[in-house]
Design a protein around this motif. Sequence first.
Motif, PDB file in Angstrom:
ATOM      1  N   ARG A   1       3.237   7.782   9.472  1.00  0.00           N
ATOM      2  CA  ARG A   1       2.923   6.566   8.721  1.00  0.00           C
ATOM      3  C   ARG A   1       2.029   6.884   7.532  1.00  0.00           C
ATOM      4  NH1 ARG A   1       1.803   3.818  12.886  1.00  0.00           N
ATOM      5  NH2 ARG A   1      -0.379   4.432  13.013  1.00  0.00           N
ATOM      6  N   PHE A   2       0.966   7.654   7.751  1.00  0.00           N
ATOM      7  CA  PHE A   2       0.060   8.017   6.668  1.00  0.00           C
ATOM      8  C   PHE A   2       0.790   8.811   5.582  1.00  0.00           C
ATOM      9  CE2 PHE A   2      -2.828  11.135   4.754  1.00  0.00           C
ATOM     10  CZ  PHE A   2      -3.735  10.287   4.158  1.00  0.00           C
TER      11      PHE A   2
ATOM     12  N   ILE B   1       4.017   9.012   4.821  1.00  0.00           N
ATOM     13  CA  ILE B   1       5.034   8.250   4.088  1.00  0.00           C
ATOM     14  C   ILE B   1       4.384   7.305   3.084  1.00  0.00           C
ATOM     15  CG2 ILE B   1       6.773   6.429   4.335  1.00  0.00           C
ATOM     16  CD1 ILE B   1       7.723   7.912   6.860  1.00  0.00           C
ATOM     17  N   TYR B   2       3.366   6.552   3.521  1.00  0.00           N
ATOM     18  CA  TYR B   2       2.732   5.596   2.617  1.00  0.00           C
ATOM     19  C   TYR B   2       2.047   6.281   1.440  1.00  0.00           C
ATOM     20  CZ  TYR B   2       3.598   1.740   5.829  1.00  0.00           C
ATOM     21  OH  TYR B   2       4.191   0.797   6.605  1.00  0.00           O
ATOM     22  N   VAL B   3       1.326   7.356   1.694  1.00  0.00           N
ATOM     23  CA  VAL B   3       0.632   8.057   0.623  1.00  0.00           C
ATOM     24  C   VAL B   3       1.642   8.701  -0.336  1.00  0.00           C
ATOM     25  CG1 VAL B   3      -0.896   9.997   0.096  1.00  0.00           C
ATOM     26  CG2 VAL B   3      -1.500   8.391   1.886  1.00  0.00           C
ATOM     27  N   THR B   4       2.696   9.280   0.203  1.00  0.00           N
ATOM     28  CA  THR B   4       3.721   9.903  -0.643  1.00  0.00           C
ATOM     29  C   THR B   4       4.403   8.872  -1.522  1.00  0.00           C
ATOM     30  OG1 THR B   4       4.073  11.643   0.991  1.00  0.00           O
ATOM     31  CG2 THR B   4       5.814  11.318  -0.653  1.00  0.00           C
ATOM     32  N   LEU B   5       4.773   7.733  -0.943  1.00  0.00           N
ATOM     33  CA  LEU B   5       5.413   6.679  -1.740  1.00  0.00           C
ATOM     34  C   LEU B   5       4.486   6.172  -2.844  1.00  0.00           C
ATOM     35  CD1 LEU B   5       7.326   4.598   0.939  1.00  0.00           C
ATOM     36  CD2 LEU B   5       8.293   6.030  -0.863  1.00  0.00           C
ATOM     37  N   PHE B   6       3.230   5.932  -2.501  1.00  0.00           N
ATOM     38  CA  PHE B   6       2.272   5.482  -3.520  1.00  0.00           C
ATOM     39  C   PHE B   6       2.145   6.513  -4.631  1.00  0.00           C
ATOM     40  CE2 PHE B   6      -2.013   5.579  -5.265  1.00  0.00           C
ATOM     41  CZ  PHE B   6      -2.047   4.335  -5.872  1.00  0.00           C
TER      42      PHE B   6
END
Length: 114
Positions: A35-36, A38-43
């Motif tokens: 979760r961490f 994926i979210y950081v990579t997308l941002f």
Amino acid sequence: MMGQNERVVVNHQQLHYKELAASEKFKQLLAAKKRFTIYVTLFFLIFSLLLPILAFYTNILKKPAIGAISWAWIFVFAQFVMTWIICHLYVKKAAEFDDMAEQVLLHHQEEGER
């Protein structure tokens, strides 16, 4: 690839990898890391790709922000700041993940002693 009966040695103790990987705490650790990440990579990707998109297809970044400094310079500086913030967040989260991993190992070792 490990066989079904192979064990992993951690801190001079043998652990059954299949049992460890099947545990609920291990699955929670992997889900939190995923979760961490994926979210950081997308941002990061969205924020990074926004600069060339705004620069080539709009005039927003050409407008002055502060005196002769345009919004393009502000955005580029913000990308450096964003990179440092993400690095700081990752270091803090990695410490949390290390603690979670240690708890998974301790729980698995306690289960094995029973």
